[in-house]
Design a protein around this motif. Sequence first.
Motif, short mmCIF file in Angstrom:
data_model
loop_
_atom_site.label_atom_id
_atom_site.label_comp_id
_atom_site.label_asym_id
_atom_site.label_seq_id
_atom_site.Cartn_x
_atom_site.Cartn_y
_atom_site.Cartn_z
N ALA A 173 0.84 -1.20 0.00
CA ALA A 173 0.00 0.00 0.00
C ALA A 173 0.86 1.23 0.00
O ALA A 173 2.04 1.19 0.31
N ALA A 174 0.28 2.37 -0.32
CA ALA A 174 1.02 3.62 -0.35
C ALA A 174 1.47 4.00 1.04
O ALA A 174 0.76 3.79 2.01
N SER A 175 2.69 4.59 1.10
CA SER A 175 3.17 5.11 2.37
C SER A 175 2.34 6.31 2.78
O SER A 175 1.99 7.14 1.96
N THR A 176 2.06 6.40 4.07
CA THR A 176 1.30 7.55 4.56
C THR A 176 2.19 8.54 5.28
O THR A 176 1.72 9.50 5.86
N ALA A 177 3.53 8.28 5.27
CA ALA A 177 4.45 9.18 5.97
C ALA A 177 4.44 10.55 5.32
O ALA A 177 4.59 10.66 4.11
N PRO A 178 4.26 11.63 6.10
CA PRO A 178 4.25 12.96 5.51
C PRO A 178 5.64 13.39 5.11
O PRO A 178 6.63 12.93 5.67
N ALA A 179 5.74 14.31 4.15
CA ALA A 179 7.04 14.87 3.79
C ALA A 179 7.55 15.70 4.95
O ALA A 179 6.81 16.41 5.61
N THR A 180 8.86 15.58 5.23
CA THR A 180 9.46 16.33 6.33
C THR A 180 10.16 17.55 5.77
O THR A 180 10.13 17.82 4.58
N ALA A 185 4.63 18.42 -5.21
CA ALA A 185 4.80 19.68 -5.93
C ALA A 185 4.63 19.51 -7.43
O ALA A 185 4.24 20.45 -8.12
N GLY A 186 4.90 18.31 -7.93
CA GLY A 186 4.78 18.05 -9.36
C GLY A 186 3.49 17.35 -9.76
O GLY A 186 3.40 16.80 -10.85
N ASN A 187 2.49 17.36 -8.86
CA ASN A 187 1.19 16.73 -9.13
C ASN A 187 1.35 15.25 -9.43
O ASN A 187 0.89 14.74 -10.44
N ALA A 188 2.03 14.56 -8.51
CA ALA A 188 2.22 13.12 -8.63
C ALA A 188 2.01 12.47 -7.27
O ALA A 188 2.14 13.12 -6.23
N LYS A 189 1.69 11.20 -7.28
CA LYS A 189 1.47 10.44 -6.06
C LYS A 189 2.44 9.27 -6.03
O LYS A 189 2.59 8.55 -7.02
N LEU A 190 3.11 9.08 -4.87
CA LEU A 190 4.03 7.97 -4.71
C LEU A 190 3.37 6.80 -4.00
O LEU A 190 2.72 6.99 -2.97
N THR A 191 3.55 5.61 -4.53
CA THR A 191 3.22 4.38 -3.82
C THR A 191 4.55 3.74 -3.45
O THR A 191 5.37 3.47 -4.33
#
Length: 361
Positions: free
Chosen positions: A32-39, A86-92
Motif C-alpha cells: 500500500a502507499a506510504s502515509t508518511a508525511p514529507a518532512t 509539488a509536481g502533481n504526482a502520487k508515490l506508492t
Amino acid sequence: MGATHVPRLRTKGRAGLVGAVVLAIAGCAAPAASTAPATAAGAGASQSAPAASASAKTLELAYLSFAVANSYDAPMLAAAQGAAAAGNAKLTVFDGNLTPATQTKQLQDAVASGKFDGIVLQPIYGAGLVADATAAIKAGIAVGNIDQILGSDNTTANPQVDGLLANVVFVPSELGRKIGELVVKACAEKNANPCNVGYIYSVKAAALDGSLRTAFDTAIAANPNIKVVAEGESFYTTALGLKASQDMLAAHSDLTVITGADQAITGAVQAVSDANLKDKVALVGYGGGAVAFQGIASGERYGTVMQAPTTEGRVGVQQLIEAIRSGTPAPGVDVLKDLPDGGVVTKANVATFLPLAEWPG
C-alpha cells in the motif's frame, strides 16, 4: 553509456497529458502507499519543482525503496514525496528491506499492475534490476533511478539503461577512493607503522560494498604501512557496528583506524570509549549525517565522506516528472561531484558541513 532510447509514453484516461503512460497488463501491486508525511528534508522541493497546471493529470509513481526504516533512506523518501506533491504526482512506496529478490519481485509487480505512469528505483543490487527496468521501459513505463547505480559500472553517473529518464546517484568508486584517502591521512597523522585498520562492511555480499572496497584498497596502497587486519559487517546499524568494533578491538588491541558507514562508526565510538582507546583509534566513516559531523567537531571521529540522500530523492523525482511530461530525458547527475572539498570532512572543515547534513547519521 548514455540513454539512447526514450520510451513511447501513452496517455491514460480521456484527456491524458503527453508523457503519461498506460499498461494493459493485468496484475496486482502488493504494498500500500506510504502515509508518511514529507518532512523538512523535502520541503524545499516545491521551490524548484515545475508547477503543475490545473489541467495536468496526477501521475502515479511507484517508489522502490531499498529500506524504508533506514535512517539514510527516510529523508530521501520524504524529499521524494515532497517533490511528487509539488509536481502533481502520487508515490506508492515499496519497501525492499535490503533484500534484492524482494525488490526485483516488487518491480515486476509494479509493472504488471498497470497502475503506474513511472517508477523510481533506489536499487539494492542495481545490476540485478536492469532486465526488469528495461522491460518496464519497453512496456511504456517511465523509469528513473536514484542513489545507487542501475547497472554494473560503478565508476560513472551516466545512465546505463536505454530509455532511463533520470539518474541521480553517487559514484561508488569515487566514494571508496575518498574513504581510502581519509584513512591514509589519518594514518599519516597518527604516524603509525604499521597502521592497522579494522574495516566494517555494510553488506559484505552487496555489489556496492565490493566496489567501495576495491577503490578503498587502491587508495590505501599509497602507504604500504597500512594493513587491513580485521573485518566486520554492520548492515548499516549501530548495534552491529558496535559488536564488530568490539570484536576487532578484542582481537587487535593495536588498531589505529576503524572505518565503515556512519551508522557503524556510531557503534565504534562507544566501543573505543569503553576500551579506553579514544585517543589511539581514529574513526573514519562515510555517509556524512548530522551525528557524524557533530562527532568530528567534538573530536570523537576523525572524518567522514558526505552523501546527499535528500538531494537524490528530491532531484530524482523532479527530473522524472519533468521528463514524463516533456518526453526529454535528463542527463545523469553525480550529487557529490560539486560538494565543498569533494565532500571529504575532517576537523579542519567540519564547520562548513554542519549546516549541510541531509540525514541524521
